[in-house]
Design a protein around this motif. Sequence first.
Motif, short mmCIF file in Angstrom:
data_model
loop_
_atom_site.label_atom_id
_atom_site.label_comp_id
_atom_site.label_asym_id
_atom_site.label_seq_id
_atom_site.Cartn_x
_atom_site.Cartn_y
_atom_site.Cartn_z
N THR A 1 0.83 -1.21 0.00
CA THR A 1 0.00 0.00 0.00
C THR A 1 0.86 1.26 0.00
OG1 THR A 1 -1.72 -1.19 1.21
CG2 THR A 1 -1.83 1.22 1.22
N ARG B 1 -5.20 -5.92 -5.96
CA ARG B 1 -4.91 -4.58 -6.47
C ARG B 1 -4.85 -4.56 -7.99
NH1 ARG B 1 -2.20 -5.18 -1.68
NH2 ARG B 1 -2.27 -3.46 -0.16
N VAL C 1 -10.00 -5.15 -4.59
CA VAL C 1 -9.97 -4.66 -3.21
C VAL C 1 -11.35 -4.19 -2.78
CG1 VAL C 1 -9.00 -2.93 -1.67
CG2 VAL C 1 -7.54 -4.03 -3.37
N ASN C 2 -12.01 -3.43 -3.62
CA ASN C 2 -13.34 -2.90 -3.30
C ASN C 2 -14.44 -3.84 -3.78
OD1 ASN C 2 -12.31 -0.48 -2.16
ND2 ASN C 2 -11.99 0.33 -4.22
N SER D 1 -12.28 -4.58 1.01
CA SER D 1 -11.98 -3.46 1.90
C SER D 1 -13.26 -2.79 2.35
CB SER D 1 -11.09 -2.46 1.17
OG SER D 1 -10.83 -1.33 1.97
N SER D 2 -13.29 -2.37 3.61
CA SER D 2 -14.47 -1.70 4.14
C SER D 2 -14.05 -0.75 5.25
CB SER D 2 -15.47 -2.73 4.69
OG SER D 2 -16.53 -2.10 5.37
N TYR D 3 -14.75 0.40 5.34
CA TYR D 3 -14.46 1.35 6.41
C TYR D 3 -15.05 0.90 7.75
CZ TYR D 3 -12.50 4.86 3.28
OH TYR D 3 -11.69 5.54 2.40
N ARG E 1 -9.98 -8.46 8.63
CA ARG E 1 -9.12 -7.50 7.91
C ARG E 1 -9.83 -7.03 6.65
NH1 ARG E 1 -3.16 -8.90 5.25
NH2 ARG E 1 -2.86 -6.89 4.22
N ASN E 2 -10.42 -7.97 5.95
CA ASN E 2 -11.22 -7.68 4.75
C ASN E 2 -12.57 -8.37 4.90
OD1 ASN E 2 -9.25 -6.23 2.90
ND2 ASN E 2 -8.10 -8.10 3.29
#
Length: 375
Positions: free
Chosen positions: A60, A113, A141-142, A171-173, A179-180
């Motif tokens: 990253t 990625r 990732v998203n 990925s998440s806020y 982790r994911n």
Amino acid sequence: MKLDLNIQPLESWIKTGKEPLVIAGPCSAETEEQLVATAHLLAATGKISALRAGIWKPRTRPGEFEGIGSIGLEWLKRAKDETGLPTAVEVATAKHVEEALKAGVDILWVGARSTANPFTVQEIADALKGVDVPVMVKNPVNPDLSLWIGALERINNAGITKLAAIHRGFSSYEKSAFRNEPMWDIAIHLKTLAPHLPMINDPSHITGNRSLIGYVSQKALDLDMQGLMIESHIDPSVAWTDAAQQVTPAALVEIIDHLTLRKPEVRDAGVKDKLAELRSQIDKIDDLVIQKVAERMQIAEKIGQYKKDNGITILQVNRWDEILNKRTTYAKALKLSAEFTEKLMELLHSESIRKQTEVMNKGQETPPAEQLTHA
């Protein structure tokens, strides 16, 4: 609509005699000794179908360890020669593809990625034209199913028929134990669109925590995923990358031995009959649910007309809060989760607003598309 993918069965390109199918190895190839020693321990378990190792590591932020580079391919080749395990490596550029194939790597995978960037995927796909090598594609990732599908299609269009998907979470806020976020529904949706596409679960990247790997692995197998990719290091405490999510080969054996394998096909006639009876009940209830939802929307349209006639706004926040609170409480009493109930009510509310908006705007001229685009 099903995806039109030309793919071969998983059994045609990796030995699946061991159950479950497990691809394992260190997150990163750090030293020749570390990689080869780990490979020998994994091979000795008799439970591993292929050896994985990160050679090039897309990080990253700059300054972090980004992989040992091409020299690691020679270590991987030695590990393969000494253990007999097929090898798997992530590739992110055409040069990576060229070097990995030259070093005799058996399986390639496209990382999360890379999957997120169609230009990168296309570069990899172009480098694979005319090559007969298995390729696995991780989800982006998203949480974007179209990107995942697009990457699979690009690789398949390059002539790669030994193809699989890797579910590694998104990925998440939102803070959670993972982790994911697994977002199982996205993986399930891909499986329904491409039933014959093998799917491998990556519990290491989903959890980021070795203590949860067994839990996620079991759920993945219960959802009919064809195998697991688990990071394993001879001594995770000194790992150069992702130490918390790696397990020793001995710990990996413990995880595998505690997994319960279930079959997607039912062969027992009595079990089939009972399942058919229960599914018939579900079908009838589903029909009733859809009928009641249609009735609800008809009433929503009448409400929309009443609001239009009396100059009332479509959205009334207080009413929505009241509905959500009442339904959530009622659903809880019926042992339905609050999360499910909220999602269901939000879907119904959204469709009700759409119906009422149609009623409100009926007879009004629709703005040209370019006006909507630049609004």
